[in-house]
Motif scaffolding. Structure first.
Motif, short mmCIF file in Angstrom:
data_model
loop_
_atom_site.label_atom_id
_atom_site.label_comp_id
_atom_site.label_asym_id
_atom_site.label_seq_id
_atom_site.Cartn_x
_atom_site.Cartn_y
_atom_site.Cartn_z
N GLU A 306 -1.27 -33.85 84.74
CA GLU A 306 -1.28 -34.89 85.48
C GLU A 306 -2.39 -35.97 85.37
OE1 GLU A 306 -0.71 -33.58 89.57
OE2 GLU A 306 1.00 -32.23 88.67
N LYS A 307 -3.63 -35.36 85.20
CA LYS A 307 -4.57 -36.36 85.14
C LYS A 307 -4.68 -37.22 83.80
CE LYS A 307 -7.78 -35.34 88.40
NZ LYS A 307 -7.00 -34.18 89.28
N HIS A 308 -4.15 -36.60 82.83
CA HIS A 308 -4.02 -37.47 81.59
C HIS A 308 -2.72 -37.70 81.07
CE1 HIS A 308 -8.63 -37.26 81.65
NE2 HIS A 308 -8.24 -35.86 81.93
N PRO A 309 -1.63 -38.20 81.82
CA PRO A 309 -0.37 -38.17 81.27
C PRO A 309 -0.04 -38.61 80.08
CG PRO A 309 -0.83 -39.91 83.09
CD PRO A 309 -1.92 -39.10 82.71
N ASN A 310 -0.82 -39.56 79.50
CA ASN A 310 -0.42 -40.06 78.16
C ASN A 310 -1.06 -39.37 77.11
OD1 ASN A 310 0.91 -42.39 79.24
ND2 ASN A 310 -0.87 -43.49 79.51
N GLY A 311 -1.70 -38.08 77.41
CA GLY A 311 -2.54 -37.42 76.36
C GLY A 311 -4.07 -37.67 76.90
N LEU A 312 -4.86 -36.59 76.37
CA LEU A 312 -6.33 -36.64 76.78
C LEU A 312 -7.13 -38.05 76.17
CD1 LEU A 312 -8.04 -34.98 78.56
CD2 LEU A 312 -8.81 -33.82 76.34
N GLY A 313 -7.51 -38.73 77.15
CA GLY A 313 -8.53 -39.73 76.43
C GLY A 313 -7.50 -41.13 76.07
N ASN A 314 -6.49 -40.97 76.23
CA ASN A 314 -5.56 -42.02 75.97
C ASN A 314 -5.05 -42.89 76.98
OD1 ASN A 314 -3.97 -43.42 73.88
ND2 ASN A 314 -2.21 -42.32 74.42
N SER A 315 -5.96 -43.33 77.96
CA SER A 315 -5.61 -44.40 79.04
C SER A 315 -5.45 -45.63 78.36
CB SER A 315 -6.69 -44.44 79.85
OG SER A 315 -7.95 -44.79 79.42
N SER A 316 -6.27 -45.85 77.00
CA SER A 316 -5.92 -47.21 76.51
C SER A 316 -4.68 -47.31 75.66
CB SER A 316 -7.17 -47.35 75.48
OG SER A 316 -7.21 -46.64 74.56
N GLY A 317 -4.03 -46.18 75.59
CA GLY A 317 -2.82 -46.18 74.91
C GLY A 317 -3.18 -46.47 73.40
N LEU A 318 -4.05 -46.22 73.06
CA LEU A 318 -4.67 -46.47 71.56
C LEU A 318 -4.67 -45.40 70.73
CD1 LEU A 318 -7.00 -49.58 72.02
CD2 LEU A 318 -4.71 -49.40 71.31
N GLY A 426 -9.75 -49.71 47.59
CA GLY A 426 -10.10 -51.09 48.45
C GLY A 426 -10.29 -50.82 49.77
N GLU A 427 -10.62 -51.75 50.70
CA GLU A 427 -10.58 -51.88 51.82
C GLU A 427 -9.39 -52.38 52.41
OE1 GLU A 427 -13.93 -53.53 53.94
OE2 GLU A 427 -13.15 -53.20 55.95
N SER A 428 -8.62 -51.85 53.55
CA SER A 428 -7.49 -52.35 54.12
C SER A 428 -7.79 -53.01 55.55
CB SER A 428 -6.34 -51.44 54.27
OG SER A 428 -6.69 -50.57 54.87
N ILE A 429 -6.92 -53.60 56.34
CA ILE A 429 -7.32 -54.10 57.35
C ILE A 429 -6.73 -53.44 58.42
CG2 ILE A 429 -7.01 -55.78 59.08
CD1 ILE A 429 -8.76 -56.89 56.87
N ALA A 430 -7.49 -52.69 59.43
CA ALA A 430 -6.81 -51.72 60.34
C ALA A 430 -6.05 -52.68 61.24
CB ALA A 430 -8.01 -51.38 61.09
N ARG A 431 -4.82 -52.17 61.53
CA ARG A 431 -3.94 -53.18 62.37
C ARG A 431 -3.21 -51.89 63.33
NH1 ARG A 431 0.53 -55.31 59.81
NH2 ARG A 431 0.29 -53.79 57.91
N LYS A 432 -3.14 -52.70 64.63
CA LYS A 432 -2.60 -51.93 65.67
C LYS A 432 -1.16 -51.09 65.40
CE LYS A 432 -2.03 -52.06 70.67
NZ LYS A 432 -2.12 -53.25 71.65
N GLU A 433 -0.44 -51.99 64.69
CA GLU A 433 0.98 -51.68 64.14
C GLU A 433 1.13 -50.41 63.38
OE1 GLU A 433 0.41 -55.63 62.85
OE2 GLU A 433 -0.51 -54.93 64.82
N ASN A 434 -0.01 -50.11 62.72
CA ASN A 434 -0.03 -48.94 61.67
C ASN A 434 -0.19 -47.72 62.69
OD1 ASN A 434 0.91 -50.39 59.52
ND2 ASN A 434 -0.90 -50.91 58.76
N TYR A 435 0.59 -46.73 62.87
CA TYR A 435 0.10 -45.70 63.69
C TYR A 435 0.49 -44.25 63.50
CZ TYR A 435 4.60 -46.90 65.92
OH TYR A 435 5.91 -47.13 65.85
N CYS A 436 0.22 -43.41 64.11
CA CYS A 436 0.80 -42.04 64.10
C CYS A 436 1.21 -41.88 65.65
CB CYS A 436 0.06 -40.77 63.44
SG CYS A 436 -1.64 -40.50 64.30
N GLU A 437 2.01 -41.09 65.85
CA GLU A 437 2.38 -40.72 67.47
C GLU A 437 3.10 -39.49 67.47
OE1 GLU A 437 5.02 -43.58 68.72
OE2 GLU A 437 6.71 -43.14 67.59
N ILE A 438 3.22 -38.95 68.51
CA ILE A 438 4.08 -37.53 68.66
C ILE A 438 5.64 -37.68 68.48
CG2 ILE A 438 4.51 -35.58 70.09
CD1 ILE A 438 1.71 -35.50 69.13
N ASP A 439 6.02 -37.07 67.56
CA ASP A 439 7.43 -37.05 67.42
C ASP A 439 8.04 -36.30 68.15
OD1 ASP A 439 10.05 -37.05 66.72
OD2 ASP A 439 9.58 -36.97 64.40
#
Ligand SMILES: Cc1cc2nc3c(=O)[nH]c(=O)nc-3n(C[C@H](O)[C@H](O)[C@H](O)COP(=O)(O)OP(=O)(O)OC[C@H]3O[C@@H](n4cnc5c(N)ncnc54)[C@H](O)[C@@H]3O)c2cc1C
Ligand code: SF4
Lengths: 572, 233
Positions: A306-318, A426-439
């Motif tokens: 209840e305190k952390h509805p999006n997962g722990l530490g995930n208030s940013s959604g990131l 090489g170095e890639s650019i970190a982008r928000k559109e590349n992600y993992c999430e709970i399935d």
């Protein structure tokens, strides 16, 4: 099913025993804290004869080392791989991310490449140079003292080169180049590509009396039975125990979530004991996650309340967002002058003796970030695959391909050790559109929801890969070699391997000073919950073209020091 | 429990990590198996060991198929003073790989049948019973890929697979490794490419680079640095 609670309260529970978890264990246990280490895999000790693969001959395996059970061959030390039975993961749409996991004490440090590179000053502030991605909230000067300490505690060979963005360190002496590496140096010099001794965490000199010195078997991926290369178990966790540390190891223990108290603070973990398949809880004052970037993200996302509805530490959604891996593509070169080579023991250390750090200025190029080149080849131990297509290279010599009879023996001997390869990383650019999430559609065999990935490369990475192949071709010609195969074209993303394939996945719990745009602060502490820390590669804002592990280790040490200080101040 | 099952549980029970493939494993005395169990000890997890044991106790190819494989392997790599197909355990290796990589099964079994079919039509004999001249006549049709073709015909693909398995089986065996003259897989100190080899390749080490390299005589010494990171021991 009933949850079995333990009454004991640890100071710290550390989840995962790889690079980050091992370092946290060593530093926190040495400081006198009561530590529980949770590890999903079995106990592993490279010195244990029953687990040892080092110095085995191919014929000691009925499959001669073929990689049918272990992805990098049957003698590789990894208990795990791209796919683990009972622990699936998924991809979204037609994106493809390949996830390499090991389940064993020490994690992937048992069989990693030991390439140990510091990030440079530019790497922490890449956005300042090209406006892409984000800067780290910390700089090289913050991490340098820890890199220095890691060099001395763990040991790394290399050389001080006074290159601004490839900082010097406390190096052990480097091994001399092998013959194919001399050919590489020759080709690279002619192509104006810098080459320096490689930097690997292997002991070419004694650093303490508990670990042996390298005896040059070239098999670090099998894990070193005399502890001459860095593995988290042999070099951090066992020494912490030996030092009198209060370390309880929970192996075969799969953590499913971090538990919280009525104030929303962490108070332990929930885990499944794989042996009896029962659920347990364990209590602690502090939780340190080190399950590897994606696994730690998964644990946090699965810790909903209840305190952390999006997962722990995930208030940013990131959490899970900004996932990024190194780019990679490879090319092989046939060097006719290396045919019919004289034989001698060329095993050397288990990895490259030379490499090319990034040598160009991206301002003058059509892609923003750099890459380094790794070199492979030589008179290596035969294994499954040796002798395949025994005389295909004859086509470059105007000779017949195929056939049968004793001429094949001569072909195999003629070409042995005549092919070398280059790998661009090489170095890639970190982008928000590349992600993992709970399935939400899938759980693993322990009933824990799994991850799904969404990751695609952009033109930044594609153009970089194109440049890598141009460089490989130039160096190949300049060493007198024949570059094998055609340069992969646009249709093949210029040879870019799938995201995940370079096994440097980072960024899923990224660091920053603003809780809205980051998950942890500069001490890898969750913005939302002040007694939870993440010490794997999750906090990486960007990862340079440098392999991540030395930075994971340095940051885990820095964070552990911070935890000790906070405890002293009674802030935790 | 039948004999095969009881044998299997006995082996599993003894923490064995594998045993050699005998064509009639159920007829083999337990002592013999015990004797050979440790041939395949190479750091397996219990699950992997059990998997290997299953494969080793199972037999995929029939005896007559193994005969063809043996004959073919001996044509691909005829025996000489350096080593033989038998010494290298090539046939056992191919039998194992067919179980380990199920995609091989139809390809190999079908290829062997195809060879027999060809021999029956053209020589009125199975492959094994053909003369060596006839066998080689057939091999000549299979052993040379068409360098222009996009995809090779079945018999060429099959032969390439068999040639690959035979050669890799041979060169990963004790005799094969000796013949290849691989010198490593033993403790040593790497001190660079031997001088005569450097010279033969027109190479040399540059002095500045060598100054950064390890000295075999001090490898056992404890490392010490000054504050700048210069090694002083
Ligand atoms: C073949 C290979 C070569 C590599 N080469 C290099 C190299 O040369 N240089 C470099 O810098 N990096 C290299 N890497 C990457 C390097 O191995 C990783 O960066 C490093 O090991 C990451 O450390 P970690 O602590 O984050 O995670 P890991 O080492 O992956 O350890 C995580 C541990 O946590 C455990 N765990 C996961 N989930 C749970 C859970 N829910 N509960 C309990 N335990 C859990 C896992 O079983 C594992 O033991 C390589 C990797 C591979 C596979
Ligand atoms: S190369 Fe050296 S450090 Fe690596 S496994 Fe062999 S002896 Fe150990």
């Amino acid at each position: 099913m009933q949850i079995i609670e333990s009454q004991k309260i640890y100071d710290v529970i550390i989840v995962g025993s790889g690079a980050g978890g091992g370092m946290a264990t060593k530093v926190l246990a040495d400081a006198g804290l009561k530590v529980a280490v949770m590890e999903a895999g079995p106990f592993f000790d490279p010195a244990n004869p029953e687990q040892r693969t080092q110095l085995k001959w191919p014929y000691e395996s009925p499959r001669r080392g073929a990689g049918t059970q272990r992805d990098f061959g049957e003698f590789d030390a990894a208990y795990g791989g791209w796919n683990i039975e009972g622990e699936p993961y998924n991809n979204i749409g037609d994106t493809k991310f390949d996830w390499f996991r090991s389940r064993m004490l020490g994690g992937r440090t048992n069989h990693w490449g030991r390439i140990s590179l510091r990030f440079g000053p530019n790497d922490f502030k890449a956005k300042d140079r090209d406006g892409l991605g984000d800067n780290w909230p910390i700089g090289y000067e913050d991490v340098k003292p820890y890199y220095d300490k890691v060099d001395k505690l763990i040991g790394v060979f290399g050389s001080n080169e006074k290159r601004y963005n490839d900082p010097d360190g406390f190096f052990l002496p480097a091994p001399k180049p092998r013959l194919h590496e001399l050919y590489y140096i020759k080709g690279a010099k002619k192509s104006n590509v810098d080459v320096i001794p490689s930097r690997l965490s292997i002991l070419t000199k004694r650093i303490n009396n508990d670990r042996g010195v390298c005896f040059f078997c070239g098999q670090c991926n099998r894990s070193c039975s005399v502890y001459a290369d860095f593995s988290s178990g042999s070099c951090l966790i066992f020494p912490a125990q030996k030092n009198g540390g209060q370390v309880d190891l929970f192996v075969n223990s799969m953590v499913s979530e971090v538990t919280i108290d009525e104030h929303g603070k962490a108070n332990g973990v929930k885990y499944i004991n794989k042996e009896d398949r029962q659920q347990y809880t364990l209590k602690s004052k502090i939780v340190v996650l080190a399950a590897s970037a994606c696994s730690s993200a998964r644990i946090l996302l699965n810790s909903k309340s209840e305190k952390h509805p999006n997962g722990l530490g995930n208030s940013s959604g990131l959490i899970g967002k900004y996932l990024h891996d190194s780019t990679g593509t490879d090319r092989a070169i046939f060097v006719p002058e290396l045919m019919n080579r004289k034989r001698y023991n060329e095993d050397g250390v288990g990895g490259l003796h030379v490499y090319s750090p990034w040598w160009l200025d991206n301002k003058k190029l059509d892609f923003p970030r750099g890459y380094h080149i790794e070199v492979w080849g030589g008179l290596g131990m035969p294994g499954y695959g040796t002798g395949f297509n025994p005389n295909d290279l004859n086509k470059h010599l105007g000779l017949t391909v195929g056939g049968y009879g004793n001429g094949l023996r001569e072909d195999v001997k003629k070409f042995y050790g005549s092919v070398l390869g280059m790998s661009g990383r090489g170095e890639s650019i970190a982008r928000k559109e590349n992600y993992c999430e709970i399935d939400p559609t899938t759980v693993d065999e322990f009933g824990i929801p799994v991850l799904r990935f969404n990751y695609s490369w952009s033109d930044f990475e594609r153009k970089q890969a194109k440049h890598m192949h141009q460089t490989f071709e130039e160096i190949g010609h300049n060493m007198g070699g024949i570059v094998l195969g055609d340069a992969p074209g646009k249709d093949k993303d210029y040879g870019l391997l799938n995201p995940g394939r370079i096994i440097h996945e980072v960024g899923t719990t990224r660091m920053g000073s603003d809780p809205k745009t980051s998950v942890v602060n500069e001490f890898e502490r969750l913005h939302d919950v002040d007694n939870v820390f993440v010490v794997d590669a999750g906090p990486f804002v960007s990862q340079a073209d440098k392999n991540p592990t030395w930075t994971i280790l340095a940051l885990a040490w820095r964070t552990s020091d911070f935890i000790i200080e906070e405890l002293k101040k009674q802030n935790l | 429990m039948d004999r095969r099952e009881s044998l299997k549980s006995m082996i599993l029970g003894s923490m064995a990590v594998g045993l050699t493939l005998e064509s009639c494993v159920t007829e083999t005395a337990p002592e013999v198996i015990e004797d050979k169990i440790w041939k395949y000890t190479y750091g397996r997890t219990p699950k992997e060991a059990a998997f290997d044991e299953d494969l080793l106790l199972d037999q995929f190819f029939e005896d007559q198929e193994l005969q063809i494989i043996k004959t073919l392997a001996n044509l691909i790599l005829p025996p000489n003073e350096q080593g033989t197909i038998e010494q290298a355990g090539v046939v056992e290796f191919i039998e194992f790989m067919a179980k380990d990589v199920p995609e091989f099964q139809v390809k190999i079994r079908g290829g062997l049948m195809w060879m027999n079919g060809y021999c029956n039509t053209h020589y009125q004999a199975t492959f094994v019973n053909c003369t060596e001249v006839q066998q080689k006549e057939l091999l000549d049709k299979m052993a040379f890929p068409d360098m222009e073709a996009e995809e090779q015909v079945q018999e060429v693909q099959f032969f390439s697979l068999m040639r690959n398995l035979v050669l890799t089986g041979y060169f990963t065996s004790e005799v094969g490794i000796k013949e290849l003259d691989y010198k490593g897989n033993m403790p040593n100190v790497w001190d660079g490419v031997p001088q005569d080899v450097l010279e033969a390749h027109g190479m040399s080490y540059d002095a500045e680079w060598l100054a950064k390299c390890l000295d075999p005589d001090t490898i056992g010494d404890m490392a010490q640095w000054d504050n700048e990171g210069n090694l002083i021991s």
